[in-house]
Write an enzyme that holds these catalytic residues in place. Structure first.
Site, mmCIF file in Angstrom:
data_model
loop_
_atom_site.group_PDB
_atom_site.id
_atom_site.type_symbol
_atom_site.label_atom_id
_atom_site.label_comp_id
_atom_site.label_asym_id
_atom_site.label_seq_id
_atom_site.Cartn_x
_atom_site.Cartn_y
_atom_site.Cartn_z
ATOM 1 N N HIS A 30 2.847 5.912 20.085
ATOM 2 C CA HIS A 30 4.034 5.075 19.857
ATOM 3 C C HIS A 30 5.274 5.756 20.425
ATOM 4 O O HIS A 30 5.903 6.563 19.740
ATOM 5 C CB HIS A 30 4.210 4.841 18.359
ATOM 6 C CG HIS A 30 3.026 4.204 17.699
ATOM 7 N ND1 HIS A 30 1.880 4.902 17.400
ATOM 8 C CD2 HIS A 30 2.815 2.926 17.299
ATOM 9 C CE1 HIS A 30 1.005 4.076 16.834
ATOM 10 N NE2 HIS A 30 1.545 2.879 16.759
ATOM 11 N N PRO A 119 0.496 5.489 6.806
ATOM 12 C CA PRO A 119 0.474 4.273 5.998
ATOM 13 C C PRO A 119 1.924 3.990 5.562
ATOM 14 O O PRO A 119 2.518 4.772 4.810
ATOM 15 C CB PRO A 119 -0.434 4.649 4.824
ATOM 16 C CG PRO A 119 -1.277 5.782 5.345
ATOM 17 C CD PRO A 119 -0.353 6.544 6.251
ATOM 18 N N LEU A 120 2.482 2.922 6.061
ATOM 19 C CA LEU A 120 3.923 2.709 5.927
ATOM 20 C C LEU A 120 4.355 2.635 4.464
ATOM 21 O O LEU A 120 3.641 2.115 3.611
ATOM 22 C CB LEU A 120 4.327 1.442 6.678
ATOM 23 C CG LEU A 120 4.124 1.541 8.205
ATOM 24 C CD1 LEU A 120 4.273 0.170 8.862
ATOM 25 C CD2 LEU A 120 5.097 2.537 8.826
ATOM 26 N N ASP A 159 11.696 -0.459 9.656
ATOM 27 C CA ASP A 159 11.551 -1.787 9.041
ATOM 28 C C ASP A 159 10.225 -1.897 8.298
ATOM 29 O O ASP A 159 10.146 -2.502 7.224
ATOM 30 C CB ASP A 159 11.592 -2.872 10.134
ATOM 31 C CG ASP A 159 12.946 -2.931 10.821
ATOM 32 O OD1 ASP A 159 13.952 -3.149 10.132
ATOM 33 O OD2 ASP A 159 12.986 -2.744 12.055
ATOM 34 N N ASN A 189 16.074 -1.040 14.153
ATOM 35 C CA ASN A 189 15.918 -1.403 15.572
ATOM 36 C C ASN A 189 15.420 -2.833 15.747
ATOM 37 O O ASN A 189 15.137 -3.268 16.858
ATOM 38 C CB ASN A 189 15.007 -0.403 16.303
ATOM 39 C CG ASN A 189 13.587 -0.413 15.761
ATOM 40 O OD1 ASN A 189 13.169 -1.346 15.082
ATOM 41 N ND2 ASN A 189 12.836 0.634 16.062
ATOM 42 N N HIS A 265 6.746 -0.451 21.321
ATOM 43 C CA HIS A 265 6.458 0.097 19.982
ATOM 44 C C HIS A 265 5.220 0.992 19.999
ATOM 45 O O HIS A 265 5.283 2.134 19.552
ATOM 46 C CB HIS A 265 6.259 -1.042 18.964
ATOM 47 C CG HIS A 265 5.540 -0.608 17.728
ATOM 48 N ND1 HIS A 265 6.186 -0.187 16.594
ATOM 49 C CD2 HIS A 265 4.207 -0.486 17.461
ATOM 50 C CE1 HIS A 265 5.293 0.168 15.685
ATOM 51 N NE2 HIS A 265 4.090 -0.007 16.186
ATOM 52 N N GLU A 419 3.128 1.525 -10.383
ATOM 53 C CA GLU A 419 1.973 2.424 -10.233
ATOM 54 C C GLU A 419 1.883 3.023 -8.833
ATOM 55 O O GLU A 419 1.597 4.210 -8.668
ATOM 56 C CB GLU A 419 0.664 1.682 -10.554
ATOM 57 C CG GLU A 419 0.528 1.217 -11.994
ATOM 58 C CD GLU A 419 1.238 -0.111 -12.264
ATOM 59 O OE1 GLU A 419 1.756 -0.729 -11.304
ATOM 60 O OE2 GLU A 419 1.278 -0.529 -13.438
ATOM 61 N N ASP A 477 -8.091 -7.571 -24.114
ATOM 62 C CA ASP A 477 -7.284 -7.861 -22.918
ATOM 63 C C ASP A 477 -8.113 -8.550 -21.828
ATOM 64 O O ASP A 477 -7.568 -9.207 -20.941
ATOM 65 C CB ASP A 477 -6.639 -6.585 -22.367
ATOM 66 C CG ASP A 477 -5.287 -6.309 -23.023
ATOM 67 O OD1 ASP A 477 -4.709 -7.253 -23.602
ATOM 68 O OD2 ASP A 477 -4.820 -5.158 -22.961
ATOM 69 N N HIS A 481 -8.139 -6.844 -17.115
ATOM 70 C CA HIS A 481 -7.820 -5.436 -17.362
ATOM 71 C C HIS A 481 -9.055 -4.531 -17.357
ATOM 72 O O HIS A 481 -8.922 -3.317 -17.410
ATOM 73 C CB HIS A 481 -7.129 -5.287 -18.725
ATOM 74 C CG HIS A 481 -5.701 -5.758 -18.743
ATOM 75 N ND1 HIS A 481 -5.322 -6.974 -18.229
ATOM 76 C CD2 HIS A 481 -4.571 -5.171 -19.207
ATOM 77 C CE1 HIS A 481 -4.006 -7.121 -18.387
ATOM 78 N NE2 HIS A 481 -3.529 -6.040 -18.964
HETATM 79 C C1 LIG Z 1 0.495 0.216 5.327
HETATM 80 C C2 LIG Z 1 0.481 -0.004 6.803
HETATM 81 N N1 LIG Z 1 0.313 -1.245 7.280
HETATM 82 C C3 LIG Z 1 0.270 -1.457 8.608
HETATM 83 C C4 LIG Z 1 0.402 -0.427 9.485
HETATM 84 C C5 LIG Z 1 0.310 -0.664 10.986
HETATM 85 N N2 LIG Z 1 1.648 -0.500 11.605
HETATM 86 C C6 LIG Z 1 1.983 0.622 12.244
HETATM 87 S S1 LIG Z 1 3.552 0.594 12.810
HETATM 88 C C7 LIG Z 1 3.796 -0.971 12.222
HETATM 89 C C8 LIG Z 1 5.122 -1.655 12.405
HETATM 90 C C9 LIG Z 1 6.218 -0.767 11.986
HETATM 91 O O1 LIG Z 1 7.453 -1.282 12.336
HETATM 92 P P1 LIG Z 1 8.710 -0.336 12.255
HETATM 93 O O2 LIG Z 1 8.698 0.438 11.025
HETATM 94 O O3 LIG Z 1 9.912 -1.184 12.505
HETATM 95 O O4 LIG Z 1 8.492 0.683 13.435
HETATM 96 P P2 LIG Z 1 9.063 0.606 14.918
HETATM 97 O O5 LIG Z 1 8.610 -0.688 15.508
HETATM 98 O O6 LIG Z 1 10.524 0.687 14.802
HETATM 99 O O7 LIG Z 1 8.443 1.784 15.590
HETATM 100 C C10 LIG Z 1 2.653 -1.436 11.585
HETATM 101 C C11 LIG Z 1 2.542 -2.770 10.965
HETATM 102 C C12 LIG Z 1 0.580 0.861 8.945
HETATM 103 N N3 LIG Z 1 0.710 1.945 9.703
HETATM 104 N N4 LIG Z 1 0.648 1.037 7.610
#
Ligand SMILES: Cc1ncc(C[n+]2csc(CCOP(=O)(O)OP(=O)(O)O)c2C)c(N)n1
Length: 680
Positions: A30, A119-120, A159, A189, A265, A419, A477, A481
C-alpha cells in the site's frame, strides 16, 4: 515555534520515494497512505517523538501506533532512516517476502513496532490501552521532581479505522477517561478501497470525537503545512485533560500520477510513475532505495538526541532509586515482567469438604487473595462487574480524579458495554509492559471481541478474560446468552489458553497458568451455578491441562469432561458402578496446556484400548481429538432454570451413564487406539 526548511522537505520526499520503491519491489502493498502521511510522520518522529533506536524498549519512550497498519511501509522506512537495527535497507528490499523482517503488516515482534496492527480499528484502541497504562504507572510511581513516567502515545489512523466499531468503543472510553497523554491523527484523505468515502462515510469525525470529550484540531493542508502540523501537536500536548485528535487533510499517494484516487491505495506504482515522482521531488529517477547522506544525517542526529534523552532518564531514575528505593525496585520488577516471590502461596486450595461454589465466585475469591500480592494486575469488566465478580472489594477505580469516582492509580477499569474495545485496550495495556490486564464479560460475549482476542494470541499478549456464565448452566437468559460454538472457536486459535475449570483447585490452576505464561492470553470460562469441590483435583494436576480425576482398575470407558460437567461425570460413574460398569473420569480444563505435555503423559491420561466419551454442554466440534464418541449440544440452548435445561439436554448422571454404556457397547470387540495417535 518549530520551523522547517529544505532538508525537512527532502527527507519527506525520500520517505515517499522509499515507500514507493519498497512496495514496487515487493509488487504488493500500500503506497498511498505512506506517501500521503510522510509529512506528518516526519514531524512526529523528527520533532516530537521521544525514542532511542539503540534501545527500542526504553520504558519511558513515547509510543507510536500506526493504526492503519496497511501503510506499514511508512513505519519501516522511518525505522530504517532513524537507524533501528531491526530495519536495514535490505529489510526494506525484502518487504512482504517469506521469512523477512518486514512482513505485510506491522508485527509487534519487530523492534520499534509497539503493537501488531492491520485489522482496522485495533491500533487506535491499543493506543488507548497504552495511554491508560502510562497514566496508571505515572500515578503509581511518579513523585514530586521525579516524573519517571511521562511519555505520550501517538497514533495515526485513517477513515477505515474510524468506521470500525472497536475504535469508537475505545475512543469513547478514552474521552471519558480524559487521557491527555494520547495524541492521535486522523488521516483525512477521503479515500478507502471502494473509492471516495462519500459512498459510505459522511459524518463529521471531529464533531463526533468532540462529543466523546476529545480535543480536536484541523490541519487543512497536511501535504505541505509542516509548521501547522507542529503547532497542532504543540497545542495537543498542552491539553492535559482530554485526548487529542488532529485531523490532517492529506492527498493519498501524493506526487503519483494517481494521487487522490483509490488506485494508489493498495497497488504498486508503475515504474514510469515512480520515475516522474522522483524527478518531481528533485531525486535521481534512475536510483531506487536511495537515501542521500544529509537525510541520514538529519535523522541520525535526532536518534542521538533520543539516546541522550534516555541517558537523562537513567540519571533521573538513579536519583529516584536513591530517594525511593522500594518504588524503584518495584517498578524495575514490573518492567522485567517478573512476578513477586511467593505470590502463588495466595492461591486458594480446596478439599471435598468445602461447599459447592460457582466457579465465577471461586474466581472472585482468588482475585481477592492475589490482588494485593500482584500489583501488575489491572482488572475490569464490560459493565458486568456484579455478575463477573471481577472487582476486588478494596480496589480503586481507574478514573480521572476530577470525576470523584476514583483516580489514575486505580486498578479497576469500568470499560462500559464495550467488549471489543476492552479486548483491544487490554492488548495495549499488556504491550506497554508492567501489567497483566484481566477483564470480565459473559463467555458468549467474548465473541464480540474476537478480533482483539485473535491479536492477543498472535502478538503474545498476556491478557486474561474472566468469562462467566459459561454455558446453558446460566439458565433463564436462554440461547442468546448460552455459548455453544464459543469454546471451539477460541480453542482453534493458536497460542490461546481456554480454561474451563471444574472446581476450586482447577480455578486456581487456571489462574496460575494464566498468570505465569507470559506470552499467551487466556480465557477462563466460569460457571454461574455452584460446582462441588472434587475428590482428587489439585492445582498441580490441573496445571497439566488434563489429568485422570477418578481411576478404577479395569475401567471399560473413560469419560472426559470439562467444567461443570466433570462433577456430573463423577456421579455418572457411580450410576455405572451400580450396573457393574467401570469408568475412569478425566478432567481436561485446558486443551492448549494439555497438548504441551509429554506424549507419555498424555497417553497415560487418554490411553489405547479403551473407548473414550467426551462430555461438554457445547458443540462437539474439536472433541474428536480427545475422544472416540462425543456428547454435546450441536444446536442452540434453551431458556429455563439451569437444572431443567441440563435435564432437557440429558446432561445428568443418568444421561451420561447411558451414553457411556452405549459407547462401550459400540466398541466391544474392536481394538481402539488412543485418539491422540495420528499418522503425523
Ligand atoms: C477489519 C478490517 N477490515 C477490512 C480490512 C481491509 N482493508 C485494508 S485497508 C482498507 C481501507 C482503509 O481505508 P483508509 O483507512 O482510508 O486507508 P487509506 O485508503 O487512506 O490508505 C480496508 C477495508 C482490514 N485491513 N481490516
Amino acid at each position: 515555534m518549530t520551523t522547517f526548511n529544505d532538508i525537512d522537505r527532502k527527507a519527506i520526499n525520500t520517505i515517499r520515494c522509499l515507500s514507493a520503491d519498497g512496495v514496487a519491489k515487493a509488487n504488493s502493498g500500500h503506497p498511498g497512505a505512506p506517501m500521503g502521511l510522510a509529512p506528518l510522520a516526519h514531524v512526529i518522529f523528527n520533532n516530537f517523538l521521544n525514542f532511542n533506536p539503540k534501545n527500542p524498549n526504553w520504558f519511558n519512550r513515547d509510543r507510536f501506533v500506526l493504526s492503519n497498519g496497511h501503510g506499514v511501509m511508512l513505519h519501516y522506512v522511518l525505522l530504517h532512516l532513524f537507524g533501528y537495527d531491526s530495519m536495514k535497507m535490505d529489510d526494506l528490499k525484502q518487504f512482504r517476502q517469506l521469512g523477512s523482517r518486514s512482513p505485510g503488516h506491522p508485527e509487534a515482534e519487530t523492534d520499534g513496532i509497539e503493537v501488531t496492527t492491520g485489522p482496522l480499528g485495533q491500533g487506535i484502541a491499543n493506543a488507548v490501552g497504552l495511554a491508560i497504562a502510562q497514566a496508571n504507572i505515572a500515578a503509581t510511581f511518579n513523585k514530586p521532581g521525579f516524573a519517571v513516567s511521562d511519555n505520550f502515545t501517538y497514533s495515526i489512523f485513517g477513515d477505515g479505522c474510524m468506521m470500525e466499531g472497536v475504535a469508537s468503543e475505545a475512543m469513547s472510553l478514552a474521552g471519558h477517561l480524559q487521557l491527555g497523554n494520547l495524541i492521535s491523527f486522523y488521516d483525512d484523505n477521503h479515500i478507502t478501497i471502494d473509492g471516495d468515502i462519500n459512498v459510505a462515510f459522511t459524518e463529521n469525525v471531529l464533531a463526533r470525537l468532540e462529543a466523546y470529550g476529545w480535543h480536536t484540531i484541523w490541519v487543512e493542508d497536511g501535504d505541505n503545512d509542516l509548521e501547522g502540523i507542529a503547532k497542532a501537536i504543540e497545542e495537543a500536548k498542552k491539553v492535559t485533560d482530554k485526548p487529542s485528535c488532529i485531523k490532517i487533510t492529506t492527498t493519498i499517494g501524493f506526487g503519483s500520477k494517481l494521487a487522490g484516487t483509490h488506485s494508489v491505495h493498495g497497488a504498486p506504482l508503475k515504474a514510469d510513475d515512480i520515475a516522474q515522482l522522483k524527478e518531481q521531488f528533485g531525486l535521481d529517477p534512475t536510483k531506487s532505495f536511495d537515501v542521500e547522506q544529509d537525510v541520514y544525517d538529519l535523522y541520525h542526529a535526532k536518534a542521538a538526541k533520543g539516546a541522550s534523552a534516555e541517558e537523562s532518564w537513567n540519571d533521573l531514575f538513579s536519583k529516584y532509586s536513591a530517594e525511593y528505593p522500594e518504588l524503584a525496585t518495584e517498578l524495575q520488577r514490573r518492567i522485567k515482567g517478573e512476578l513477586p516471590q511467593g505470590w502463588e502461596k495466595h492461591l486458594p486450595t480446596y478439599t471435598p469438604a468445602d461447599p459447592a461454589i460457582a466457579s465465577r465466585k471461586l474466581s472472585e475469591i482468588l482475585i481477592g487473595k492475589v490482588f494485593d500480592a500482584l500489583p501488575e494486575l489491572i482488572g475490569g469488566s464490560a459493565d458486568l462487574t456484579g455478575s463477573n465478580l471481577t472487582r476486588y472489594s478494596k480496589s480503586v477505580d481507574f478514573q480521572p480524579p476530577s470525576t470523584g469516582l476514583g483516580d489514575y492509580s486505580g486498578r479497576y477499569i469500568r470499560y462500559g458495554v464495550r467488549e471489543h474495545g476492552m479486548g483491544a485496550i487490554m492488548n495495549g495495556i499488556s504491550a506497554y509492559g508492567g501489567f497483566i490486564p484481566y477483564s470480565g464479560t459473559f463467555l458468549n460475549f467474548v465473541s464480540y471481541a474476537a478480533g482483539a482476542v485473535r491479536l492477543s494470541a498472535l502478538s503474545e499478549h498476556q491478557v486474561i478474560w474472566v468469562a462467566t456464565h459459561d454455558s446453558i448452566g446460566l439458565g433463564e437468559d436462554g440461547p442468546t446468552h448460552q455459548p455453544i460454538e464459543t469454546l471451539a472457536h477460541f480453542r482453534a486459535l493458536p497460542n490461546m489458553q481456554v480454561w474451563r475449570p471444574a472446581d476450586g483447585n482447577e480455578t486456581s490452576a487456571a489462574y496460575y497458568k494464566s498468570l505465569t505464561n507470559k506470552h499467551t492470553p487466556s480465557i477462563i470460562a466460569l460457571s454461574r451455578q455452584n460446582l462441588p469441590q472434587l475428590e482428587g483435583s489439585s492445582i498441580e494436576k490441573a496445571s497439566k491441562g488434563g489429568y485422570t480425576l477418578v481411576e478404577v482398575e479395569n475401567a471399560q470407558v473413560i469419560i472426559v469432561a470439562t467444567g461443570s460437567e466433570v462433577g456430573i461425570a463423577v456421579d455418572a460413574a457411580k450410576v455405572l458402578a451400580e450396573q457393574n460398569i467401570k469408568a475412569n473420569i478425566v478432567s481436561l480444563p485446558d486443551w492448549f496446556t494439555f497438548d504441551q505435555q509429554s506424549e507419555e503423559y498424555k497417553l497415560s491420561v487418554l490411553p489405547d484400548n479403551i473407548p473414550i466419551l467426551s462430555v461438554e454442554v457445547m458443540t462437539t466440534n474439536g472433541w474428536q481429538k480427545y475422544s472416540h464418541q462425543q456428547f454435546g449440544i450441536n444446536r442452540f440452548g434453551a431458556s429455563g432454570p439451569a437444572p431443567e435445561v441440563y435435564k432437557f439436554f440429558e446432561f445428568t448422571p443418568e444421561g451420561i451413564a447411558k451414553r457411556a454404556a452405549a459407547t462401550i457397547e459400540f466398541y466391544k470387540g474392536t481394538p481402539v487406539r488412543s485418539p491422540l495417535k495420528t499418522a503425523f
